[in-house]
Design a protein around this motif. Structure first.
Motif, PDB file in Angstrom:
ATOM      1  N   ALA A 111       0.783  -1.146  -0.041  1.00 60.31           N
ATOM      2  CA  ALA A 111       0.133  -0.073   0.057  1.00 60.31           C
ATOM      3  C   ALA A 111       0.816   1.304   0.054  1.00 60.31           C
ATOM      4  CB  ALA A 111      -0.949  -0.095   1.231  1.00 60.31           C
ATOM      5  N   GLN A 112       1.934   1.261   0.685  1.00 57.75           N
ATOM      6  CA  GLN A 112       2.833   2.488   0.907  1.00 57.75           C
ATOM      7  C   GLN A 112       3.638   2.678  -0.444  1.00 57.75           C
ATOM      8  OE1 GLN A 112       5.546   1.693   4.129  1.00 57.75           O
ATOM      9  NE2 GLN A 112       4.168   2.090   5.750  1.00 57.75           N
ATOM     10  N   GLN A 113       4.079   1.461  -1.113  1.00 56.75           N
ATOM     11  CA  GLN A 113       4.436   1.739  -2.506  1.00 56.75           C
ATOM     12  C   GLN A 113       3.607   2.292  -3.576  1.00 56.75           C
ATOM     13  OE1 GLN A 113       8.013   1.571  -3.115  1.00 56.75           O
ATOM     14  NE2 GLN A 113       7.942   1.401  -0.967  1.00 56.75           N
ATOM     15  N   MET A 171       4.530  11.318  10.213  1.00 55.30           N
ATOM     16  CA  MET A 171       5.873  11.609   9.325  1.00 55.30           C
ATOM     17  C   MET A 171       5.745  12.816   8.515  1.00 55.30           C
ATOM     18  SD  MET A 171       8.022   9.275  10.086  1.00 55.30           S
ATOM     19  CE  MET A 171       7.446   9.616  11.776  1.00 55.30           C
ATOM     20  N   GLN A 172       4.428  13.294   8.170  1.00 59.59           N
ATOM     21  CA  GLN A 172       4.306  14.307   7.367  1.00 59.59           C
ATOM     22  C   GLN A 172       4.659  15.449   8.218  1.00 59.59           C
ATOM     23  OE1 GLN A 172       0.134  14.834   6.088  1.00 59.59           O
ATOM     24  NE2 GLN A 172       0.481  17.148   5.560  1.00 59.59           N
ATOM     25  N   LEU A 173       4.192  15.625   9.413  1.00 62.49           N
ATOM     26  CA  LEU A 173       4.591  16.664  10.403  1.00 62.49           C
ATOM     27  C   LEU A 173       6.089  16.692  10.498  1.00 62.49           C
ATOM     28  CD1 LEU A 173       1.621  16.183  13.049  1.00 62.49           C
ATOM     29  CD2 LEU A 173       1.932  17.968  11.281  1.00 62.49           C
ATOM     30  N   LYS A 174       6.692  15.485  10.747  1.00 61.21           N
ATOM     31  CA  LYS A 174       8.075  15.629  10.794  1.00 61.21           C
ATOM     32  C   LYS A 174       9.032  16.224   9.688  1.00 61.21           C
ATOM     33  CE  LYS A 174      12.177  12.319  11.730  1.00 61.21           C
ATOM     34  NZ  LYS A 174      12.476  11.035  11.778  1.00 61.21           N
ATOM     35  N   ASP A 218       5.539  10.974  -0.177  1.00 57.10           N
ATOM     36  CA  ASP A 218       4.441  11.895  -0.361  1.00 57.10           C
ATOM     37  C   ASP A 218       3.638  11.156   1.071  1.00 57.10           C
ATOM     38  OD1 ASP A 218       2.480  13.289  -0.573  1.00 57.10           O
ATOM     39  OD2 ASP A 218       2.004  13.096  -2.548  1.00 57.10           O
ATOM     40  N   TYR A 219       3.768  11.426   2.246  1.00 54.45           N
ATOM     41  CA  TYR A 219       2.792  10.866   3.379  1.00 54.45           C
ATOM     42  C   TYR A 219       1.661  11.471   3.399  1.00 54.45           C
ATOM     43  CZ  TYR A 219       7.477   9.291   5.017  1.00 54.45           C
ATOM     44  OH  TYR A 219       8.737   8.702   5.244  1.00 54.45           O
TER      45      TYR A 219
END
Length: 601
Positions: free
Chosen positions: A42-44, A116-119, A52-53
């Motif tokens: 799903a992530q790939q 991870m987006q916030l990171k 692109d988180y």
């Protein structure tokens, strides 16, 4: 009621035991959930291939909504929200469905992707780290809920192990961001051990994914060990430099500089070409320490891409060190100008040394590019071998790389303050001869492809001359080019005779009117060379060169113009006698004609 839950999100004991009793009468269904395979796929497919988180978080939200709608498990209605977590009843009752277990798993993935987006955004907005920690805690809560549900007997052992490893990894990520190094290391190590054991128990075609996940834990575990040990100098320094090349940690540069600063006090002077110079700027001392460790890191690295990345990062640090020395020179008016014959000051000599390091590392980077290109050029399946930029590696590409290298060598000869250094200039000149030999060799290969045998022989001769002179001179083996140069001399001898033989064969076949070279190409059409035997492959194409339908223009004589010049000298007879005199009419004749009577009708 079956929907009532306690504070921990579990059903009451009486209801739970009743559900298990009802299920005992039915055959037990065993579910298998490949957690790692599912989330990686799903992530790939939904953004993480490009980092692109936000896109992946949106996918997780849509999938949770679809799951709850398909399973008829909503959280309230359109007006009111009522939280409904997945419990044992949804997995053990009559409506048991393995898709219920996906809800806490995808919820944990959604919270993690948001963190991870916030990171990524926290680099410019530090306050977002608090929101990041909150989302990671939420992800850990969903992961614990997943692990608790997987304790049922309806899930096999592989599913339970994968859930255990997933929970350990999520908690390790949380404590890593909280900088609880010991706790983070324990959780990450537990996840690594579980995935290693899973990889050993699975078939070979499924082991690759788990081994890759195990390798992902290594940098974070080493970083935790580094912080637990207090950042002492030693073996951890090499690990930090290698991790820095991979770009795994954001604050690694600060840690590297902090570690180096402990021993930077001992680096007060440097010695180069028999002269000692005091190093005053702090940036220069830290850079020189990292430059000393670079060679060790390059020896440990086997991939060419990783070596290039290491060298490029060092070049960026070198640029900052050179700028700090130039700023110091600008502050002193006596050091601004340096004329020929004037003794070089210590600061200017330090600038020359840093410039030499920059050009030397640039040359080393370009040689890595040459090595990468040669790996594709020397492959026996060269026609199907594609380089990293999507183009085939040709001989002219290598010749262009050596041309860039020669420009770097030329800049090394022009370093300010080293013009009169005889030994240095001889070594650089000999290095230039070495690379000229390689450049001429690959240009000759280009001419061989163009069937220009004589020009190729001449370039082989020149390359052999450069290589022989370079071997006789003071060879600087910093780049380990001696063995390659000796192999080049042997290769040139064989190629030179081969090209000379092709050249002689071409001349002989050109003189023979009947038998011509099969490889020789001619622009003449077929009807003009019918007496010559030649296998022309162009005759089998859609546009064969048989006859020119439009003939060429030719010069022809123009139509002559005749001028009758004799007519001007011919005397013609007089015709006055044959001309009659005109009638003389008076007034009466005029009147008759006017009144209409008289005259001839």
């Amino acid at each position: 009621m079956a929907d009532e839950v306690n504070n921990n999100g579990n059903l009451e004991k009486s209801e739970n035991s009743q559900g298990l009793t009802n299920q005992s009468a039915e055959p037990i269904r065993v579910f298998r959930i490949e957690v790692l395979h599912m989330i990686k796929e799903a992530q790939q497919q939904h953004g993480l291939r490009h980092g692109d988180y936000q896109r992946y978080r949106g996918y997780c939200s849509r999938r949770i909504r679809r799951l709850r709608k398909a399973l008829k498990f909503p959280q309230g209605d359109k007006r009111h929200f009522k939280r409904r977590d997945v419990t044992f009843a949804e997995l053990t009752g009559k409506r048991a469905d393995e898709r219920f277990i996906y809800i806490p798993l995808i919820s944990a993935e959604r919270a993690w992707s948001y963190a991870m987006q916030l990171k990524q955004e926290a680099n410019t907005e530090p306050r977002k780290r608090f929101h990041l920690i909150s989302k990671l805690r939420k992800a850990c809560g969903y992961a614990l809920q997943l692990q608790e549900l997987c304790t049922l007997d309806i899930f096999d052992a592989r599913t339970k192990l994968e859930c255990e490893a997933y929970v350990a990894w999520m908690h390790g990520t949380l404590h890593f961001e909280l900088q609880s190094w010991k706790t983070a290391g324990e959780h990450l190590k537990r996840a690594q051990v579980v995935y290693e054991n899973l990889a050993k128990a699975l078939p070979e075609d499924e082991q690759e994914l788990y081994k890759a996940k195990v390798n992902e834990f290594t940098p974070n575990l080493r970083y935790c060990a580094y912080n637990i040990s207090g950042g002492t100098m030693g073996g951890n320094m090499d690990d930090l430099l290698e991790m820095r090349a991979q770009g795994l940690l954001e604050n690694l540069d600060a840690l590297v500089n902090q570690t180096k600063s402990e021993s930077s006090d001992g680096l007060q002077t440097i010695e180069w070409r028999g002269r000692k110079v005091t190093v005053r700027p702090e940036k220069v001392r830290l850079f020189l320490l990292s430059a000393q460790e670079l060679d060790k890191s390059l020896e440990k690295t086997t991939k060419i891409d990783a070596k290039i990345e290491l060298i490029e990062r060092t070049l960026m640090d070198c640029k900052d060190a050179i700028q700090s020395v130039k700023d110091e020179i600008k502050q002193d008016p006596k050091l601004r100008s340096l004329t020929t014959g004037q003794p070089v000051s210590g600061v200017q000599y330090l600038l020359a040394y840093l410039s030499y390091i920059r050009l030397n590392r640039t040359l080393q980077r370009n040689l890595c590019l040459v090595e990468q290109a040669k790996a594709n050029f020397d492959d026996p399946n060269q026609k199907s071998q594609i380089a990293l930029d999507g183009k085939r590696v040709r001989s002219q590409d290598l010749a262009r790389l050596y041309e860039i290298i020669l420009q770097n060598v030329s800049e090394m000869q022009q370093i300010l303050g080293m013009e009169d250094h005889t030994t240095y200039q001889c070594e650089i000149e000999n290095l230039a001869l070495t690379f000229k030999a390689f450049r001429c060799y690959y240009i000759a290969l280009t001419l061989i492809d163009m069937k220009k045998w004589k020009e190729a022989v001449a370039l082989y001769e020149r390359a052999s001359k450069y290589a022989t002179e370079a071997l006789k001179g003071p060879f600087c083996d910093n780049f380990k080019m001696l063995d390659d140069l000796e192999k080049l001399v042997i290769t040139i001898d064989g190629c030179k005779f081969s090209a000379h033989a092709y050249s002689v064969l071409e001349n002989d076949n050109y003189d023979d009117p009947i038998f011509t070279s099969k490889s020789q190409k001619s622009s003449k059409p077929l009807f003009e060379r019918l007496s010559q035997y030649k296998e022309d492959q162009s005759l089998f194409t859609k546009n064969p060169n048989v006859f020119k339908l439009t003939p060429e223009m030719e010069a022809i004589p123009c139509k002559p113009l005749f001028f009758d010049l004799a007519l001007n000298y011919v005397e013609l007879p007089s015709l006055e006698e044959k001309l009659q005199a005109p009638d003389k009419k008076g007034i009466s004749g005029f009147v008759k004609g006017f009144l209409g009577w008289g005259g001839n009708k």
